[in-house]
Design a protein around this motif. Sequence first.
Motif, mmCIF file in Angstrom:
data_model
loop_
_atom_site.group_PDB
_atom_site.id
_atom_site.type_symbol
_atom_site.label_atom_id
_atom_site.label_comp_id
_atom_site.label_asym_id
_atom_site.label_seq_id
_atom_site.Cartn_x
_atom_site.Cartn_y
_atom_site.Cartn_z
ATOM 1 N N PRO A 75 -12.795 5.843 6.429
ATOM 2 C CA PRO A 75 -11.745 5.227 7.241
ATOM 3 C C PRO A 75 -10.399 5.250 6.523
ATOM 4 O O PRO A 75 -10.341 5.154 5.298
ATOM 5 C CB PRO A 75 -12.232 3.787 7.418
ATOM 6 C CG PRO A 75 -13.072 3.523 6.217
ATOM 7 C CD PRO A 75 -13.685 4.846 5.803
ATOM 8 N N VAL A 76 -9.337 5.378 7.312
ATOM 9 C CA VAL A 76 -7.978 5.296 6.766
ATOM 10 C C VAL A 76 -7.335 4.018 7.284
ATOM 11 O O VAL A 76 -7.343 3.749 8.482
ATOM 12 C CB VAL A 76 -7.136 6.519 7.197
ATOM 13 C CG1 VAL A 76 -5.682 6.358 6.739
ATOM 14 C CG2 VAL A 76 -7.730 7.804 6.642
ATOM 15 N N VAL A 77 -6.808 3.207 6.366
ATOM 16 C CA VAL A 77 -6.035 2.015 6.723
ATOM 17 C C VAL A 77 -4.586 2.326 6.360
ATOM 18 O O VAL A 77 -4.299 2.718 5.225
ATOM 19 C CB VAL A 77 -6.522 0.772 5.938
ATOM 20 C CG1 VAL A 77 -5.606 -0.418 6.205
ATOM 21 C CG2 VAL A 77 -7.962 0.436 6.308
ATOM 22 N N GLU A 78 -3.690 2.171 7.310
ATOM 23 C CA GLU A 78 -2.275 2.447 7.043
ATOM 24 C C GLU A 78 -1.548 1.162 6.652
ATOM 25 O O GLU A 78 -1.559 0.203 7.424
ATOM 26 C CB GLU A 78 -1.603 3.016 8.288
ATOM 27 C CG GLU A 78 -2.161 4.336 8.776
ATOM 28 C CD GLU A 78 -1.546 4.692 10.125
ATOM 29 O OE1 GLU A 78 -0.330 4.936 10.194
ATOM 30 O OE2 GLU A 78 -2.280 4.709 11.126
ATOM 31 N N ASP A 79 -0.911 1.157 5.497
ATOM 32 C CA ASP A 79 0.006 0.075 5.170
ATOM 33 C C ASP A 79 1.351 0.458 5.786
ATOM 34 O O ASP A 79 2.139 1.206 5.203
ATOM 35 C CB ASP A 79 0.120 -0.130 3.660
ATOM 36 C CG ASP A 79 1.031 -1.317 3.315
ATOM 37 O OD1 ASP A 79 1.827 -1.713 4.178
ATOM 38 O OD2 ASP A 79 0.957 -1.814 2.179
ATOM 39 N N ALA A 80 1.556 -0.068 7.003
ATOM 40 C CA ALA A 80 2.766 0.258 7.762
ATOM 41 C C ALA A 80 3.760 -0.897 7.730
ATOM 42 O O ALA A 80 4.617 -1.016 8.611
ATOM 43 C CB ALA A 80 2.387 0.612 9.196
ATOM 44 N N ALA A 81 3.661 -1.727 6.698
ATOM 45 C CA ALA A 81 4.513 -2.927 6.591
ATOM 46 C C ALA A 81 6.005 -2.577 6.660
ATOM 47 O O ALA A 81 6.804 -3.381 7.134
ATOM 48 C CB ALA A 81 4.212 -3.673 5.296
ATOM 49 N N GLN A 82 6.363 -1.384 6.191
ATOM 50 C CA GLN A 82 7.780 -0.987 6.189
ATOM 51 C C GLN A 82 8.092 0.022 7.290
ATOM 52 O O GLN A 82 9.181 0.589 7.295
ATOM 53 C CB GLN A 82 8.134 -0.383 4.815
ATOM 54 C CG GLN A 82 7.889 -1.341 3.670
ATOM 55 C CD GLN A 82 8.405 -0.832 2.338
ATOM 56 O OE1 GLN A 82 9.035 0.218 2.259
ATOM 57 N NE2 GLN A 82 8.143 -1.580 1.285
ATOM 58 N N ALA A 83 7.138 0.252 8.195
ATOM 59 C CA ALA A 83 7.280 1.428 9.071
ATOM 60 C C ALA A 83 7.083 1.138 10.560
ATOM 61 O O ALA A 83 6.648 2.008 11.307
ATOM 62 C CB ALA A 83 6.301 2.510 8.613
ATOM 63 N N ILE A 84 7.453 -0.045 11.005
ATOM 64 C CA ILE A 84 7.249 -0.340 12.421
ATOM 65 C C ILE A 84 8.150 0.557 13.289
ATOM 66 O O ILE A 84 9.356 0.629 13.084
ATOM 67 C CB ILE A 84 7.462 -1.841 12.715
ATOM 68 C CG1 ILE A 84 6.934 -2.165 14.109
ATOM 69 C CG2 ILE A 84 8.926 -2.280 12.562
ATOM 70 C CD1 ILE A 84 6.612 -3.635 14.302
ATOM 71 N N GLY A 85 7.514 1.290 14.206
ATOM 72 C CA GLY A 85 8.279 2.195 15.074
ATOM 73 C C GLY A 85 8.481 3.583 14.504
ATOM 74 O O GLY A 85 9.100 4.433 15.136
ATOM 75 N N ALA A 86 7.968 3.827 13.296
ATOM 76 C CA ALA A 86 8.062 5.178 12.717
ATOM 77 C C ALA A 86 7.032 6.084 13.381
ATOM 78 O O ALA A 86 6.004 5.615 13.876
ATOM 79 C CB ALA A 86 7.816 5.125 11.205
ATOM 80 N N ASP A 87 7.317 7.384 13.415
ATOM 81 C CA ASP A 87 6.380 8.361 13.983
ATOM 82 C C ASP A 87 6.072 9.445 12.968
ATOM 83 O O ASP A 87 6.913 9.792 12.144
ATOM 84 C CB ASP A 87 6.998 9.084 15.193
ATOM 85 C CG ASP A 87 7.093 8.209 16.422
ATOM 86 O OD1 ASP A 87 6.351 7.224 16.511
ATOM 87 O OD2 ASP A 87 7.932 8.530 17.293
ATOM 88 N N PHE A 88 4.863 9.986 13.105
ATOM 89 C CA PHE A 88 4.482 11.191 12.358
ATOM 90 C C PHE A 88 3.932 12.185 13.366
ATOM 91 O O PHE A 88 2.945 11.909 14.044
ATOM 92 C CB PHE A 88 3.409 10.863 11.310
ATOM 93 C CG PHE A 88 2.929 12.081 10.556
ATOM 94 C CD1 PHE A 88 3.654 12.578 9.492
ATOM 95 C CD2 PHE A 88 1.779 12.756 10.956
ATOM 96 C CE1 PHE A 88 3.227 13.711 8.815
ATOM 97 C CE2 PHE A 88 1.351 13.891 10.285
ATOM 98 C CZ PHE A 88 2.073 14.370 9.212
ATOM 99 N N GLN A 89 4.580 13.320 13.515
ATOM 100 C CA GLN A 89 4.183 14.330 14.496
ATOM 101 C C GLN A 89 3.934 13.678 15.866
ATOM 102 O O GLN A 89 2.927 13.943 16.527
ATOM 103 C CB GLN A 89 2.962 15.101 13.996
ATOM 104 C CG GLN A 89 3.289 15.897 12.738
ATOM 105 C CD GLN A 89 2.101 16.643 12.134
ATOM 106 O OE1 GLN A 89 0.970 16.521 12.618
ATOM 107 N NE2 GLN A 89 2.360 17.413 11.083
#
Length: 370
Positions: free
Chosen positions: A153-167
């Motif tokens: 499993p991959v857990v993303e620490d997106a604490a600094q990335a709300i609304g960011a996109d990848f591809q």
Amino acid sequence: MKVPLLDLVAQHQTIRDEMMAAVTRVFDTQQFVMGAGVEEFEREIAAYCQVKHAIGCASGSDALLLALLVLGVGEGDEVITTAYTFFATTSAITRLGARPVYVDIAYDDFNLNVERLAQAITPKTKAILPVHLYGQCARMDVILEAARRHNLPVVEDAAQAIGADFQGQRAGTMGVIGCFSFFPSKNLGAAGDGGLLTTNDDALAAQLRMLRVHGMEPKYYHQVVGINSRLDALQAAVLRVKLQHLEDWTIARQRNAERYGQLFSAAGLAEVVTPKVHADCRHIFHQYTIRAQRRDELKAFLQKADIGTEVYYPVPLHLQECFAFLGHRSGDFPETERAAQECLSLPIYPELTAEQQQYVVSKIVEFYQS
Ligand SMILES: *Cc1c(COP(=O)(O)O)cnc(C)c1O
């Protein structure tokens, strides 16, 4: 002129009336923990994050802890991650008795260097925990492919990335669980602590909802031992007001980043490297982080000129005293250590003016040319 690193007072002035009305409504109900307002916020933020389930909790740190807890990470397990991040990314791992296995970062985006990922995977690996640092996603295509190959499993620490996109995919929706923080200085900040978990998995969502209330379902019946980590109704009310403005604020941050780019390229300083934005990423510029020669002197010089800057982060996690038991030494992760020496985050908040940015860049030019 004065340029603070962040100006939340200026931001509050633009939404003060809506905010005070929303807060007053919560006081009038006297319902402070969970409730309808939290559920509505969870629906709205799920839509913004383009994910099926959003589960509020008490902080970004707790979101990370709950994510690893629900995946069964524990004693003897390894979690692959980066040492160039905020403390909580690693402490969530060690708190559960697991071991962080660090992968050095890439020079260009400060995120986990995916070329080194495969060699870090062992039979003990239980999860991969990338961080989308400064608001730009890690190279999730490679990370997800490695995870799929090893059934991790991959857990993303997106604490600094709300609304960011990848591809074209939103941060926090590509792994099995995404973790967000509403610490006041984040792009979407509460009036205190708050956090969020995102997932497209119905079963995991149900378990996370239970774990954040002591593993309780139904009331006073405990199937598992969870923690107390709820989102307050007041915070949900504050966040619902701010969420309406988040997209505009993000666009303003991106405009400011572009303006810095133009100003720095016109200045032509060899001593400064401006942030790289990958063509397939939507960078939301939680931070605008340059690499600067004689960084500490520059920071002190800017401080004297009333310009606020910050070093995120001066000591990589593998060199923190409390993680000495991991047995790492200086030199183990050269790009991580180099970034800690060179990085400097400049003011990038949405309300920053063109004049303020010109002032910041002119002072940096002055520092290197005097
Ligand atoms: C802010 C942050 C956290 C922790 O969030 P809190 O809400 O402060 O607990 C975790 N990881 C990263 C990368 C962060 O920036």
